[in-house]
Scaffold this motif. Structure first.
Motif, PDB file in Angstrom:
ATOM      1  N   SER A 263       3.346   6.367 -15.571  1.00  0.00           N
ATOM      2  CA  SER A 263       4.312   5.885 -14.588  1.00  0.00           C
ATOM      3  C   SER A 263       5.628   5.540 -15.263  1.00  0.00           C
ATOM      4  O   SER A 263       5.678   4.643 -16.113  1.00  0.00           O
ATOM      5  N   THR A 265       7.893   3.952 -13.997  1.00  0.00           N
ATOM      6  CA  THR A 265       8.253   2.603 -13.573  1.00  0.00           C
ATOM      7  C   THR A 265       7.608   1.539 -14.442  1.00  0.00           C
ATOM      8  O   THR A 265       8.200   0.491 -14.681  1.00  0.00           O
ATOM      9  N   TYR A 368       1.271   8.166  -7.178  1.00  0.00           N
ATOM     10  CA  TYR A 368       2.500   8.863  -6.805  1.00  0.00           C
ATOM     11  C   TYR A 368       3.222   9.438  -8.028  1.00  0.00           C
ATOM     12  O   TYR A 368       3.751  10.545  -7.985  1.00  0.00           O
ATOM     13  N   GLU A 369       3.278   8.676  -9.116  1.00  0.00           N
ATOM     14  CA  GLU A 369       4.156   9.037 -10.233  1.00  0.00           C
ATOM     15  C   GLU A 369       3.491   9.909 -11.292  1.00  0.00           C
ATOM     16  O   GLU A 369       4.188  10.595 -12.050  1.00  0.00           O
ATOM     17  N   ARG A 372       4.139  13.880 -11.343  1.00  0.00           N
ATOM     18  CA  ARG A 372       5.574  14.106 -11.576  1.00  0.00           C
ATOM     19  C   ARG A 372       5.938  13.852 -13.036  1.00  0.00           C
ATOM     20  O   ARG A 372       6.610  14.674 -13.688  1.00  0.00           O
ATOM     21  N   ASP A 373       5.477  12.716 -13.576  1.00  0.00           N
ATOM     22  CA  ASP A 373       5.885  12.329 -14.921  1.00  0.00           C
ATOM     23  C   ASP A 373       5.130  13.107 -15.993  1.00  0.00           C
ATOM     24  O   ASP A 373       5.688  13.414 -17.056  1.00  0.00           O
ATOM     25  N   SER A 414      -3.826  12.331  -7.801  1.00  0.00           N
ATOM     26  CA  SER A 414      -2.395  12.480  -8.035  1.00  0.00           C
ATOM     27  C   SER A 414      -1.938  13.905  -7.720  1.00  0.00           C
ATOM     28  O   SER A 414      -0.849  14.098  -7.171  1.00  0.00           O
ATOM     29  N   TYR A 428       6.310   6.255  -1.035  1.00  0.00           N
ATOM     30  CA  TYR A 428       6.326   5.945  -2.470  1.00  0.00           C
ATOM     31  C   TYR A 428       7.482   5.024  -2.831  1.00  0.00           C
ATOM     32  O   TYR A 428       7.316   4.011  -3.503  1.00  0.00           O
ATOM     33  N   GLU A 429       8.674   5.373  -2.385  1.00  0.00           N
ATOM     34  CA  GLU A 429       9.844   4.568  -2.746  1.00  0.00           C
ATOM     35  C   GLU A 429       9.732   3.160  -2.182  1.00  0.00           C
ATOM     36  O   GLU A 429      10.099   2.177  -2.860  1.00  0.00           O
ATOM     37  N   ARG A 432       7.318   1.305  -4.405  1.00  0.00           N
ATOM     38  CA  ARG A 432       7.915   1.024  -5.715  1.00  0.00           C
ATOM     39  C   ARG A 432       8.874  -0.150  -5.639  1.00  0.00           C
ATOM     40  O   ARG A 432       8.799  -1.089  -6.443  1.00  0.00           O
TER      41      ARG A 432
END
Length: 550
Positions: A263, A265, A368-369, A372-373, A414, A428-429, A432
């Motif tokens: 993540s 974040t 969520y992340e 993508r990451d 995921s 998601y946003e 977050r």
């Protein structure tokens, strides 16, 4: 202003702690001496009085500075110790791979020391990195058989920073697969490639995850220091389980580029060491603004900070600390160690205020992340057979016997997320932002930073790991320090966590080092759990030698 104490002085007290705790643990125990008849196992080479059983980065750096040993001899000695404890003896399985270039790197740094002096306290010091951190030419596997041959052609930013400071990357440590984002129900410290890491304080206990190998290796002295990573508890939890110091920095203080992610974040790398002084020195060499990791831009005022300057023996005098209370009517053995630690804080002059630290109702953002990451990480690697999360899942499905002992539920969850869908992206946003805002407010309000009257402010919140999740979600720093061992049969390690607000690593280090000095609690695993180390090359006693197995 807190008075600082040189690291060399502080560790003199630490050596005494080992003897004091050894005496306490041995009190009341009696054993029949067995005459020694067999030859002793091989011993590591002499290191000018340096004892790797108790030494950490601070002692190693001092021995190098004083000319009592060399980096080349240290590398040989640590490799022998890894052979004796990681591969043989208790077979801790904490180290997954060693660097074939470490010896040459050590010789080069020895020459540089002789000709131009040391670069700093990390010069020529062997360290181990968690095997989700890139080192050019060494596979970065995250513990996955799918990534067994995934070899980066450049260092992670944090690797480059450490090597620029003179550190020798001795090798990589095992971890819970994909930093514990592989599946549910998998043991801490297990991976399909690396197998099971063991806890040197009790090999039947969990080493905890996901930086299990870094915690176990630091505890057993398989390097002068180790680096772990955390998304939610993966430094603090194995640091507690393996009785080492861990620093979970503010997200952005240490770059994440070149580290297998979960993540963006919440991810961060951080030190795992045998003392606060060691952790402060290692953290000093890890920071820096990295254009490849935008989160580090906010750390610019703190990049290059010498965190060893924050070490103190009187930071607790007059400090106001919030503490999370024990809620059970009858304290457990671990609770009692925590309560004793609170008494040490009071004895050092701290005022303790009971606090509640809330959390957030926002759902986790890790699912969520992750894809993508992870796919962004793969994009920086040379071409290879695994280039995406979908590739990993497909490889595992094609090799279920090797890869899927516990399944891959989290990977699949995921992969099912589609952030290109506007509704999913909005959910998601929202999660977050809500998670960050609520957890930061929970910590900052507990610290009373939001009050108009600064006289009500607290310097930190302390707990027995109960603030781990909220601190991780907020991206705020924590430092955990060994507080002692339960007095029941298990003698399990217990840690005291210091939690602060963003960028307050120096303040937490000062408080933690003062507590460490006063508590005098740490002992090496050879003292707490001597049975695991008998008949190995690190056992200096011949008492039971005649009973050693062939």
């Amino acid at each position: 202003m807190a008075r600082t104490t040189p690291a060399t002085h502080r560790r003199t007290r630490r050596a005494g702690a080992s003897l004091a705790v050894a005496a306490a643990l041995a009190a009341g125990a009696a054993a029949s001496a067995v005459p020694a008849t067999s030859s002793a196992p091989p011993r590591p080479p002499a290191l000018g009085g340096l004892d790797l059983d108790t030494a950490g980065l601070t002692e190693v750096s001092a021995a190098l500075a004083e000319g009592r040993t060399t980096s080349a001899r240290l590398v040989r000695a640590y490799l022998l110790r890894i052979d004796a404890l990681n591969s043989r003896g208790p077979a801790l399985n904490a180290v997954r791979s060693v660097s074939t270039g470490a010896a040459a790197q050590a010789r080069a740094l020895d020459r540089e020391r002789r000709t131009s002096g040391p670069r700093g306290p990390l010069h020529g010091v062997p360290v181990l990195l968690k095997d989700n951190i890139d080192v050019a030419g060494l596979p970065t596997t995250a513990g996955s058989v799918a990534l067994a041959g995934s070899t980066p052609d450049r260092d992670a930013f944090v690797t480059a920073q450490l090597e620029a400071a003179g550190a020798i990357v001795l090798g990589k440590t095992n971890l819970t697969e994909f930093a514990n984002f592989m599946t549910t129900g998998m043991p801490g410290g297990y991976s399909s490639l690396g197998g099971q890491v063991l806890n040197p304080y009790d090999t039947s206990d969990s080493p905890s995850g996901s930086s299990a190998g870094s915690g176990s290796a630091a505890a057993a002295g398989l390097a002068a220091a180790t680096v772990g990573t955390e998304t939610s508890g993966s430094i603090l939890s194995p640091a507690r389980a393996n009785s080492v110091v861990g620093i979970k920095p503010t997200v952005g203080l240490v770059s994440r580029s070149g580290i297998v992610p979960i993540s963006a974040t919440q991810d961060t790398a951080g030190p795992m060491t045998r003392s606060v002084a060691d952790a402060a020195a290692l953290l000093t060499g890890m920071t820096g603004v990295d254009p490849e990791d935008p989160a580090t831009a906010a750390s610019a005022p703190y990049a290059g900070t010498d965190y060893t300057a924050a070490l103190s023996t009187d930071a607790l005098e007059g400090a106001r600390l919030g503490y999370v209370p024990v809620t059970s009517e009858v304290p457990s053995a671990a609770d009692q160690v925590y309560l004793d630690a609170l008494d040490v804080l009071r004895e050092q002059g701290a005022e303790l205020v009971e606090v509640e630290v809330g959390g957030t109702s926002a759902p986790s953002i890790l699912t969520y992340e992750f894809e993508r990451d992870l796919d962004a990480y793969f994009s920086r690697l040379p071409d290879g057979p695994v280039r995406s999360l979908e590739d990993v899942i497909a490889y595992d499905e094609a090799h279920p016997q090797e890869a899927l002992k516990f399944g891959q539920r989290l990977l699949e969850a995921s992969a099912a997320v589609d952030l290109s869908d506007p509704a999913t992206a909005a959910a998601y946003e929202a999660a977050r932002v809500q998670g960050l805002e609520e957890t930061r407010a929970a910590i900052d309000s507990a610290l009373r930073r939001l009050d108009d009257d600064p006289s009500d402010d607290l310097d930190a919140v302390v707990s027995a790991s109960r603030t781990t999740g909220v601190g991780a979600r907020a991206g705020y720093p924590s430092v955990i320090v060994p507080a002692g061992y339960t007095r029941d049969v298990g003698r399990d390690p217990v840690g005291l966590v210091f939690l602060g607000s963003a960028w307050e690593e120096a303040e937490l280090i000062g408080l933690a080092s003062d507590f460490e000095e006063a508590a005098d609690a740490w002992a090496p695993p050879t003292v707490v759990n001597p049975a695991a180390f008998r008949c190995t090359a690190v056992d200096r006693s011949s008492t039971y030698e005649a009973s050693c197995p062939p």
